[in-house]
Write a protein that holds these residues in place. Sequence first.
Motif, PDB file in Angstrom:
ATOM      1  N   TYR A   1      47.577  34.829  44.525  1.00  0.00           N
ATOM      2  CA  TYR A   1      48.695  34.761  45.466  1.00  0.00           C
ATOM      3  C   TYR A   1      49.533  33.488  45.276  1.00  0.00           C
ATOM      4  O   TYR A   1      50.607  33.357  45.853  1.00  0.00           O
ATOM      5  N   ILE A   2      48.989  32.527  44.536  1.00  0.00           N
ATOM      6  CA  ILE A   2      49.622  31.199  44.453  1.00  0.00           C
ATOM      7  C   ILE A   2      50.645  31.176  43.322  1.00  0.00           C
ATOM      8  O   ILE A   2      50.321  31.503  42.172  1.00  0.00           O
ATOM      9  N   GLN A   3      51.855  30.802  43.678  1.00  0.00           N
ATOM     10  CA  GLN A   3      52.885  30.595  42.644  1.00  0.00           C
ATOM     11  C   GLN A   3      53.136  29.100  42.548  1.00  0.00           C
ATOM     12  O   GLN A   3      53.736  28.511  43.455  1.00  0.00           O
ATOM     13  N   THR A   4      52.674  28.510  41.499  1.00  0.00           N
ATOM     14  CA  THR A   4      52.831  27.062  41.388  1.00  0.00           C
ATOM     15  C   THR A   4      53.125  26.676  39.949  1.00  0.00           C
ATOM     16  O   THR A   4      52.812  27.423  39.011  1.00  0.00           O
ATOM     17  N   LEU A   5      53.742  25.521  39.791  1.00  0.00           N
ATOM     18  CA  LEU A   5      54.004  25.005  38.446  1.00  0.00           C
ATOM     19  C   LEU A   5      52.767  24.247  37.954  1.00  0.00           C
ATOM     20  O   LEU A   5      51.930  23.833  38.765  1.00  0.00           O
ATOM     21  N   ALA A   6      52.700  24.015  36.670  1.00  0.00           N
ATOM     22  CA  ALA A   6      51.560  23.277  36.114  1.00  0.00           C
ATOM     23  C   ALA A   6      51.657  21.784  36.418  1.00  0.00           C
ATOM     24  O   ALA A   6      50.696  21.046  36.255  1.00  0.00           O
ATOM     25  N   THR A   7      52.841  21.339  36.854  1.00  0.00           N
ATOM     26  CA  THR A   7      53.047  19.904  37.095  1.00  0.00           C
ATOM     27  C   THR A   7      53.698  19.665  38.453  1.00  0.00           C
ATOM     28  O   THR A   7      54.342  20.549  39.016  1.00  0.00           O
ATOM     29  N   SER A   8      53.524  18.434  38.936  1.00  0.00           N
ATOM     30  CA  SER A   8      54.282  17.940  40.094  1.00  0.00           C
ATOM     31  C   SER A   8      55.175  16.831  39.565  1.00  0.00           C
ATOM     32  O   SER A   8      54.689  15.869  38.956  1.00  0.00           O
ATOM     33  N   THR A   9      56.480  16.969  39.788  1.00  0.00           N
ATOM     34  CA  THR A   9      57.403  16.005  39.180  1.00  0.00           C
ATOM     35  C   THR A   9      58.384  15.447  40.202  1.00  0.00           C
ATOM     36  O   THR A   9      58.667  16.060  41.234  1.00  0.00           O
ATOM     37  N   ALA A  10      58.916  14.275  39.860  1.00  0.00           N
ATOM     38  CA  ALA A  10      59.875  13.586  40.723  1.00  0.00           C
ATOM     39  C   ALA A  10      61.189  14.372  40.780  1.00  0.00           C
ATOM     40  O   ALA A  10      61.531  15.100  39.842  1.00  0.00           O
ATOM     41  N   ILE A  11      61.927  14.190  41.861  1.00  0.00           N
ATOM     42  CA  ILE A  11      63.214  14.865  42.008  1.00  0.00           C
ATOM     43  C   ILE A  11      64.170  14.465  40.878  1.00  0.00           C
ATOM     44  O   ILE A  11      64.928  15.295  40.360  1.00  0.00           O
ATOM     45  N   ALA A  12      64.097  13.209  40.446  1.00  0.00           N
ATOM     46  CA  ALA A  12      64.996  12.741  39.392  1.00  0.00           C
ATOM     47  C   ALA A  12      64.730  13.418  38.045  1.00  0.00           C
ATOM     48  O   ALA A  12      65.552  13.338  37.130  1.00  0.00           O
ATOM     49  N   ASP A  13      63.584  14.084  37.911  1.00  0.00           N
ATOM     50  CA  ASP A  13      63.316  14.853  36.689  1.00  0.00           C
ATOM     51  C   ASP A  13      64.091  16.167  36.680  1.00  0.00           C
ATOM     52  O   ASP A  13      64.110  16.877  35.668  1.00  0.00           O
ATOM     53  N   HIS A  14      64.717  16.502  37.819  1.00  0.00           N
ATOM     54  CA  HIS A  14      65.397  17.799  37.944  1.00  0.00           C
ATOM     55  C   HIS A  14      66.893  17.675  38.191  1.00  0.00           C
ATOM     56  O   HIS A  14      67.657  18.512  37.715  1.00  0.00           O
ATOM     57  N   VAL A  15      67.298  16.674  38.964  1.00  0.00           N
ATOM     58  CA  VAL A  15      68.723  16.511  39.298  1.00  0.00           C
ATOM     59  C   VAL A  15      69.084  15.021  39.287  1.00  0.00           C
ATOM     60  O   VAL A  15      68.205  14.157  39.315  1.00  0.00           O
ATOM     61  N   ARG A  16      70.399  14.765  39.281  1.00  0.00           N
ATOM     62  CA  ARG A  16      70.864  13.375  39.367  1.00  0.00           C
ATOM     63  C   ARG A  16      70.554  12.829  40.754  1.00  0.00           C
ATOM     64  O   ARG A  16      70.777  13.484  41.765  1.00  0.00           O
ATOM     65  N   VAL A  17      70.010  11.610  40.778  1.00  0.00           N
ATOM     66  CA  VAL A  17      69.640  10.967  42.047  1.00  0.00           C
ATOM     67  C   VAL A  17      70.434   9.668  42.169  1.00  0.00           C
ATOM     68  O   VAL A  17      70.549   8.908  41.208  1.00  0.00           O
ATOM     69  N   ASP A  18      71.002   9.419  43.344  1.00  0.00           N
ATOM     70  CA  ASP A  18      71.835   8.221  43.519  1.00  0.00           C
ATOM     71  C   ASP A  18      71.020   6.972  43.813  1.00  0.00           C
ATOM     72  O   ASP A  18      71.446   5.866  43.500  1.00  0.00           O
ATOM     73  N   PHE A  19      69.848   7.156  44.418  1.00  0.00           N
ATOM     74  CA  PHE A  19      68.994   5.984  44.685  1.00  0.00           C
ATOM     75  C   PHE A  19      67.577   6.482  44.953  1.00  0.00           C
ATOM     76  O   PHE A  19      67.389   7.528  45.571  1.00  0.00           O
TER      77      PHE A  19
ATOM     78  N   SER B   1      72.079  13.138  51.594  1.00  0.00           N
ATOM     79  CA  SER B   1      70.819  13.876  51.689  1.00  0.00           C
ATOM     80  C   SER B   1      69.665  12.943  51.369  1.00  0.00           C
ATOM     81  O   SER B   1      69.689  12.244  50.347  1.00  0.00           O
ATOM     82  N   LEU B   2      68.673  12.929  52.259  1.00  0.00           N
ATOM     83  CA  LEU B   2      67.422  12.233  51.979  1.00  0.00           C
ATOM     84  C   LEU B   2      66.416  13.300  51.575  1.00  0.00           C
ATOM     85  O   LEU B   2      66.249  14.291  52.297  1.00  0.00           O
ATOM     86  N   VAL B   3      65.776  13.121  50.433  1.00  0.00           N
ATOM     87  CA  VAL B   3      64.843  14.141  49.943  1.00  0.00           C
ATOM     88  C   VAL B   3      63.438  13.562  49.868  1.00  0.00           C
ATOM     89  O   VAL B   3      63.205  12.564  49.178  1.00  0.00           O
ATOM     90  N   GLU B   4      62.528  14.197  50.603  1.00  0.00           N
ATOM     91  CA  GLU B   4      61.109  13.841  50.555  1.00  0.00           C
ATOM     92  C   GLU B   4      60.369  14.912  49.752  1.00  0.00           C
ATOM     93  O   GLU B   4      60.676  16.098  49.877  1.00  0.00           O
ATOM     94  N   GLY B   5      59.384  14.494  48.958  1.00  0.00           N
ATOM     95  CA  GLY B   5      58.520  15.472  48.294  1.00  0.00           C
ATOM     96  C   GLY B   5      58.859  15.687  46.828  1.00  0.00           C
ATOM     97  O   GLY B   5      59.936  15.338  46.354  1.00  0.00           O
ATOM     98  N   SER B   6      57.896  16.304  46.146  1.00  0.00           N
ATOM     99  CA  SER B   6      58.046  16.536  44.704  1.00  0.00           C
ATOM    100  C   SER B   6      58.270  18.021  44.439  1.00  0.00           C
ATOM    101  O   SER B   6      58.136  18.858  45.328  1.00  0.00           O
ATOM    102  N   VAL B   7      58.584  18.328  43.206  1.00  0.00           N
ATOM    103  CA  VAL B   7      58.811  19.720  42.801  1.00  0.00           C
ATOM    104  C   VAL B   7      57.509  20.270  42.209  1.00  0.00           C
ATOM    105  O   VAL B   7      57.021  19.776  41.187  1.00  0.00           O
ATOM    106  N   THR B   8      56.937  21.271  42.894  1.00  0.00           N
ATOM    107  CA  THR B   8      55.650  21.835  42.443  1.00  0.00           C
ATOM    108  C   THR B   8      55.687  23.356  42.301  1.00  0.00           C
ATOM    109  O   THR B   8      54.674  23.945  41.903  1.00  0.00           O
ATOM    110  N   THR B   9      56.796  23.984  42.695  1.00  0.00           N
ATOM    111  CA  THR B   9      56.853  25.459  42.609  1.00  0.00           C
ATOM    112  C   THR B   9      58.165  25.887  41.947  1.00  0.00           C
ATOM    113  O   THR B   9      59.158  25.145  41.998  1.00  0.00           O
TER     114      THR B   9
END
Length: 259
Positions: free
Chosen positions: A117-135, A58-66
């Motif tokens: 109407y907006i559901q958003t988190l207070a931060t934008s974070t890298a994918i590795a802050d949420h799950v294990r990333v291989d590279f 899996s190639l993942v583009e983008g950050s976690v904001t919601t």
Amino acid sequence: MARTRKPRLAVWKFASCDGCQLSLLDCEDELLTVAGAVDIAYFMEATRGKVSGRYDLSLVEGSVTTPHDAERIQDVRKRSRRLVTIGACATAGGIQSLRNFADVAEYASIVYARPDYIQTLATSTAIADHVRVDFELRGCPIAKHQLLEVVGAFLAGRRPVVPPHSVCLECKLRGNVCVMVAHGTPCLGPVTHAGCGALCPAYDRGCYGCFGPMETPNAVSLSGRLGELGMDGRDLTRVYRTFNANAPDFRAEGERHAP
Ligand code: SF4
Ligand code: SF4
């Protein structure tokens, strides 16, 4: 004789501009070879067809904001044998991580007519802050030759060869005159990850760090030099707070100079 199935490739989008996914589609000469070597099982930017189930890469583009994205990335991880994050958003939170240094509710009230109407988190974070990333593959956007190396390496079952050195080394290899030494132009090349081939200094511009921090950057030392070139604390904070503002090394150096 049983036929071996091709590895399944999935490409996912989170909070991002799609530029890194476009880098894959931009591999015009190599795309057919890639498409022949893998089963493109999920890639909404390219095709509506999708194969559900598990994916080999899996190639993942983008950050976690919601809140929804925070749940979705857990599902992507569970379904992926290998997970590679691509680009500044996925590896460092992206330009949208500027919210991390401000009040996101205030931003929403200014930008949207109905912020309720907006559901958003207070931060934008890298994918590795949420799950294990291989590279993690850096860049805004990523470099196509590095992306092909990463995809090829994972299909071959080896670690990708992506040099972790700075843009300065690429500058030397290209034969650029150093814009900082020769012209006193502020440049983040000494602390920025290689990959672009020292594009900006080749056109007499300083690097603004779009590839994010290199391995073991000495940002404190560079800030000292940038200060000698006339940057004050506010300038220094802003120079580190761009596409990779939330990358730990740039975040720390930006915070160190914040008013
Ligand atoms: S121009 Fe920038 S990236 Fe190139 S050698 Fe000088 S400081 Fe390094
Ligand atoms: S900002 Fe720096 S890393 Fe980005 S393309 Fe220019 S020289 Fe390369």
